[in-house]
Motif scaffolding. Structure first.
Motif, PDB file in Angstrom:
ATOM      1  N   TRP A  35       0.841  -1.195   0.000  1.00  0.00           N
ATOM      2  CA  TRP A  35       0.000   0.000   0.000  1.00  0.00           C
ATOM      3  C   TRP A  35       0.884   1.256   0.000  1.00  0.00           C
ATOM      4  O   TRP A  35       1.968   1.263   0.587  1.00  0.00           O
ATOM      5  N   HIS A  36       0.371   2.274  -0.674  1.00  0.00           N
ATOM      6  CA  HIS A  36       0.885   3.639  -0.506  1.00  0.00           C
ATOM      7  C   HIS A  36      -0.239   4.399   0.174  1.00  0.00           C
ATOM      8  O   HIS A  36      -1.228   4.752  -0.478  1.00  0.00           O
ATOM      9  N   GLY A  37      -0.123   4.627   1.467  1.00  0.00           N
ATOM     10  CA  GLY A  37      -1.238   5.225   2.192  1.00  0.00           C
ATOM     11  C   GLY A  37      -2.412   4.261   2.182  1.00  0.00           C
ATOM     12  O   GLY A  37      -2.262   3.098   2.564  1.00  0.00           O
ATOM     13  N   THR A  38      -3.554   4.728   1.696  1.00  0.00           N
ATOM     14  CA  THR A  38      -4.733   3.841   1.651  1.00  0.00           C
ATOM     15  C   THR A  38      -4.866   3.150   0.300  1.00  0.00           C
ATOM     16  O   THR A  38      -5.761   2.328   0.117  1.00  0.00           O
ATOM     17  N   ARG A  39      -3.999   3.502  -0.629  1.00  0.00           N
ATOM     18  CA  ARG A  39      -4.107   2.936  -1.980  1.00  0.00           C
ATOM     19  C   ARG A  39      -3.319   1.636  -2.067  1.00  0.00           C
ATOM     20  O   ARG A  39      -2.118   1.605  -1.788  1.00  0.00           O
ATOM     21  N   ARG A  40      -4.030   0.577  -2.435  1.00  0.00           N
ATOM     22  CA  ARG A  40      -3.380  -0.727  -2.535  1.00  0.00           C
ATOM     23  C   ARG A  40      -2.740  -0.837  -3.917  1.00  0.00           C
ATOM     24  O   ARG A  40      -3.420  -0.703  -4.941  1.00  0.00           O
ATOM     25  N   VAL A  41      -1.435  -1.077  -3.937  1.00  0.00           N
ATOM     26  CA  VAL A  41      -0.728  -1.093  -5.216  1.00  0.00           C
ATOM     27  C   VAL A  41      -0.248  -2.484  -5.606  1.00  0.00           C
ATOM     28  O   VAL A  41       0.162  -2.694  -6.753  1.00  0.00           O
ATOM     29  N   LEU A  42      -0.307  -3.434  -4.681  1.00  0.00           N
ATOM     30  CA  LEU A  42       0.012  -4.827  -5.003  1.00  0.00           C
ATOM     31  C   LEU A  42      -1.051  -5.721  -4.380  1.00  0.00           C
ATOM     32  O   LEU A  42      -1.472  -5.491  -3.241  1.00  0.00           O
ATOM     33  N   HIS A  43      -1.460  -6.728  -5.130  1.00  0.00           N
ATOM     34  CA  HIS A  43      -2.543  -7.610  -4.659  1.00  0.00           C
ATOM     35  C   HIS A  43      -2.061  -9.055  -4.601  1.00  0.00           C
ATOM     36  O   HIS A  43      -2.002  -9.739  -5.629  1.00  0.00           O
ATOM     37  N   ASP A  44      -1.684  -9.505  -3.437  1.00  0.00           N
ATOM     38  CA  ASP A  44      -1.396 -10.927  -3.195  1.00  0.00           C
ATOM     39  C   ASP A  44      -0.524 -11.559  -4.280  1.00  0.00           C
ATOM     40  O   ASP A  44      -0.897 -12.563  -4.885  1.00  0.00           O
ATOM     41  N   VAL A  45       0.632 -10.973  -4.496  1.00  0.00           N
ATOM     42  CA  VAL A  45       1.518 -11.502  -5.544  1.00  0.00           C
ATOM     43  C   VAL A  45       2.355 -12.640  -4.976  1.00  0.00           C
ATOM     44  O   VAL A  45       3.045 -12.477  -3.970  1.00  0.00           O
ATOM     45  N   THR A  46       2.277 -13.769  -5.628  1.00  0.00           N
ATOM     46  CA  THR A  46       3.117 -14.912  -5.269  1.00  0.00           C
ATOM     47  C   THR A  46       3.968 -15.254  -6.486  1.00  0.00           C
ATOM     48  O   THR A  46       3.430 -15.510  -7.578  1.00  0.00           O
ATOM     49  N   LEU A  47       5.272 -15.232  -6.294  1.00  0.00           N
ATOM     50  CA  LEU A  47       6.151 -15.362  -7.455  1.00  0.00           C
ATOM     51  C   LEU A  47       7.525 -15.840  -7.001  1.00  0.00           C
ATOM     52  O   LEU A  47       8.125 -15.245  -6.108  1.00  0.00           O
ATOM     53  N   PRO A  48       8.045 -16.925  -7.621  1.00  0.00           N
ATOM     54  CA  PRO A  48       9.409 -17.359  -7.270  1.00  0.00           C
ATOM     55  C   PRO A  48      10.454 -16.671  -8.157  1.00  0.00           C
ATOM     56  O   PRO A  48      10.195 -16.389  -9.326  1.00  0.00           O
ATOM     57  N   PHE A  49      11.609 -16.407  -7.576  1.00  0.00           N
ATOM     58  CA  PHE A  49      12.742 -15.872  -8.341  1.00  0.00           C
ATOM     59  C   PHE A  49      13.928 -16.797  -8.060  1.00  0.00           C
ATOM     60  O   PHE A  49      14.764 -16.495  -7.197  1.00  0.00           O
ATOM     61  N   PRO A  50      13.992 -17.936  -8.761  1.00  0.00           N
ATOM     62  CA  PRO A  50      14.986 -18.959  -8.387  1.00  0.00           C
ATOM     63  C   PRO A  50      16.417 -18.527  -8.648  1.00  0.00           C
ATOM     64  O   PRO A  50      16.677 -17.696  -9.525  1.00  0.00           O
ATOM     65  N   HIS A  51      17.296 -19.129  -7.901  1.00  0.00           N
ATOM     66  CA  HIS A  51      18.734 -18.907  -8.085  1.00  0.00           C
ATOM     67  C   HIS A  51      19.132 -19.387  -9.476  1.00  0.00           C
ATOM     68  O   HIS A  51      18.666 -20.402  -9.963  1.00  0.00           O
ATOM     69  N   GLY A  52      20.020 -18.619 -10.125  1.00  0.00           N
ATOM     70  CA  GLY A  52      20.516 -19.035 -11.436  1.00  0.00           C
ATOM     71  C   GLY A  52      19.608 -18.661 -12.577  1.00  0.00           C
ATOM     72  O   GLY A  52      19.851 -19.043 -13.717  1.00  0.00           O
ATOM     73  N   GLU A  53      18.566 -17.904 -12.292  1.00  0.00           N
ATOM     74  CA  GLU A  53      17.645 -17.502 -13.356  1.00  0.00           C
ATOM     75  C   GLU A  53      17.431 -15.990 -13.331  1.00  0.00           C
ATOM     76  O   GLU A  53      17.524 -15.353 -12.272  1.00  0.00           O
ATOM     77  N   ILE A  54      17.138 -15.473 -14.513  1.00  0.00           N
ATOM     78  CA  ILE A  54      16.730 -14.076 -14.603  1.00  0.00           C
ATOM     79  C   ILE A  54      15.227 -14.048 -14.815  1.00  0.00           C
ATOM     80  O   ILE A  54      14.708 -14.678 -15.744  1.00  0.00           O
TER      81      ILE A  54
END
Lengths: 272, 299
Positions: A35-54
């Motif tokens: 959130w930025h103040g009362t404004r929600r800017v991200l919604h339940d993001v689930t994301l892997p960033f594995p080692h060795g990958e871009i």
């Protein structure tokens, strides 16, 4: 680990090479909302960033890419009125737990910003070593130089600055400054690297040169790249995550996202 | 092979019309430039007349004795303002010890927390303090530091001057730091720096030339303050430099001697005032040159 200078250098090198296997470890966002103040800017993001990958984060302006990036190293929470919910894990460790050392986290999850951010008051050499305790001044001079050389070589800048480490970083071109910032980020041997549109302020030649450096770093850490340039994402990324209005739309290989996905928002983004 | 493209014929406007318009514009330009130069001259006139008056009145007292001797008793020729100059250096140096860390620290804090109520309140208070007559701050220092102890002192004088200087330094610092890109601060944090270290080692270091200029200008201003010292440092006719006791100060000597009916003292006062003006102007010029030098070095 030995405490003498040479030993520390070898430990540094071994950190670069003896890393987790590709696809294991790395960063992971779990149900992250912001959130930025009362404004929600991200919604339940689930994301892997594995080692060795871009992993490339793409999407229209204001969709939450940079906010997600800043949640990964806990920079987002420093903005006035900002809040974060959910969890981020670094090699399995929950970084949003109260017991987690935020400053140590930021040394392990390095970041390069959109515009070069060399510290103008410091020399090139001091900039490179800025991430070390006391700017590396507790190390022997030879050890300091070796650490700076290692980081600058990895960032592809050593040949250009080896004879002027005491000069102002503002004497460098924009592309060189950005590579200096990359060297500064690498000197702490991070386990993950966050890149917030790192080539958007550079000309094509410098951008491609920096891309080659990112490519060379791929196997030694998890890399998260925020970009508006889909051709860059295609060239560099192992996976592309498309963000839309604060939510994750799709996360797949470049071919699957850019050529095969039929969501109209993804198509609009690709064909824009 | 080259190809040529036929361009339409160029039609120049009538020459006489252009010349007349150009003449009118040149006339207007000359008038505005003349007005600007006259305005600048008028603005400088008071400063130049003060300098001329001080130079004419004080030239008799200018000499080595001016900075090495103490004021002589009335009726005795010669004498100088050495004790006042030394006392001023002591008082201003002590004030700097307080106002530099407090003013710069508060300015850094305001910058770091800008937008918050506390930072806004502190900025407002600094602005109010900047508007308070310095004699009020002198009386405050007297009530807090002189009256309870029962003696005037250089320390009390330094505290009074620090009260004047701290809001100036705070404002100058926060204004200069506002010019530093926020991304530099974030870059420091992204390296694992705690907030205080990112503020000090990155933001403040980047703006150090501008902050130093603000500090120098503030110190130059308070060095010429008289009112806060009347109730605190008090003044002395001797070489008294113990910070725990009353000391002479250049502005105090100028004030006292300028009011006297004796030509020798009035001449000394004029020479002292000239020293003050030169000191303040010199500090400002030095600060600006140092800033320009640093900025050139960065480019």
């Amino acid at each position: 680990m030995t405490t003498n200078g040479t030993g520390m250098l070898h430990a540094e090198r071994s950190t670069f090479t003896a890393a987790p296997a590709r696809g294991s470890g790395g960063l992971a966002a779990e149900q992250v909302s912001a959130w930025h103040g009362t404004r929600r800017v991200l919604h339940d993001v689930t994301l892997p960033f594995p080692h060795g990958e871009i992993t490339a984060l793409v999407g229209p302006s204001g969709c939450g890419k940079s906010t997600l990036l800043r949640c990964l190293n806990r920079l987002h929470e420093l903005a006035p009125g900002a809040a974060v919910a959910g969890q981020v894990r670094l090699d399995g460790a929950p970084v949003y737990d109260a017991s987690h050392d935020v400053e140590a986290l930021r040394r392990q999850v390095a970041m390069v910003f959109q515009r070069p951010t060399p510290f103008p008051a410091w020399s090139i050499g001091d900039n490179v070593l800025a991430g070390l305790p006391s700017r590396g001044r507790t190390l022997a001079p030879a050890e300091r130089r070796a650490r700076a050389q290692l980081a600058l070589e990895r960032a592809g800048l050593w040949e250009e600055v080896h004879d002027r480490l005491g000069a102002s970083p503002l004497s460098l071109s924009g592309g060189q400054q950005q590579r200096l910032c990359l060297a500064r980020a690498l000197v702490t041997a991070p386990r993950a690297l966050l890149l917030d549109e790192p080539t958007s302020a550079l000309d094509l030649a410098n951008a491609l040169r920096l891309e080659r450096t990112f490519d060379a770093l791929r196997n030694s850490m998890a890399i998260v790249l925020v970009t508006h340039d889909l051709t860059q994402a295609r060239r560099l990324a192992d996976r592309i995550a498309v963000m839309w209005d604060g939510a994750l739309l799709v996360h797949d290989t470049p071919v699957a996202v850019l050529e095969e996905h039929d969501d109209p928002r993804v198509r609009a983004l690709v064909e824009a | 092979m080259t190809t040529s493209v036929a361009l339409p014929p160029f039609e120049a406007p009538p020459r006489t019309e252009v010349s007349a318009r150009l003449r009118w514009r040149m006339l207007r330009s000359a008038f505005v430039l003349g007005a600007a130069i006259a305005g600048t001259g008028l603005a400088l006139l008071p400063l130049l007349s003060i300098l001329a008056h001080l130079a004419i009145t004080g030239w008799q007292a200018v000499g080595v004795a001016l900075v090495t001797d103490v004021p002589r008793p009335i009726g005795v020729e010669g004498g100088g303002l050495g004790n006042g100059i030394a006392g001023s250096i002591v008082v201003v140096a002590l004030a700097a010890l307080a106002c530099v860390p407090l003013g710069v620290g508060a300015g850094l804090w305001v910058h770091e927390h800008r937008g918050t109520r506390a930072a806004d309140a502190l900025t407002f208070l600094a602005d109010v303090l900047n508007g308070v007559p310095s004699i009020v701050l002198g009386i405050t220092a007297w009530a807090l530091l002189v009256r309870p102890v029962g003696r005037f002192s250089a320390l009390a004088g330094a505290a009074a001057l620090a009260m004047v200087a701290i809001p100036l330094v705070l404002r100058a610092t926060s204004d200069v730091l506002a010019q530093v890109p926020r991304t530099l601060w974030e870059a420091g944090l992204a390296l694992g720096y705690p907030r205080w270290r990112a503020g000090l080692a990155v933001v403040l270091a980047t703006a150090r030339a501008g902050v130093a200029t603000g500090v120098l200008v503030a110190l130059a201003r308070v060095a010429g303050e008289t009112a806060p010292l009347l109730f605190t440092a008090f003044g002395s006719l001797y070489w008294a430099l113990d910070p725990r006791g009353p000391v002479a100060a250049l502005p105090l000597q100028v004030y006292a001697m300028a009011l006297s009916p004796f030509d020798a003292w009035r001449s000394l006062a004029a020479a002292g005032a000239l020293l003050l003006v030169i000191g303040v102007a010199g500090a400002s010029v030095l600060a600006r040159r140092a800033l320009a030098h640093v900025m050139r070095g960065r480019a």
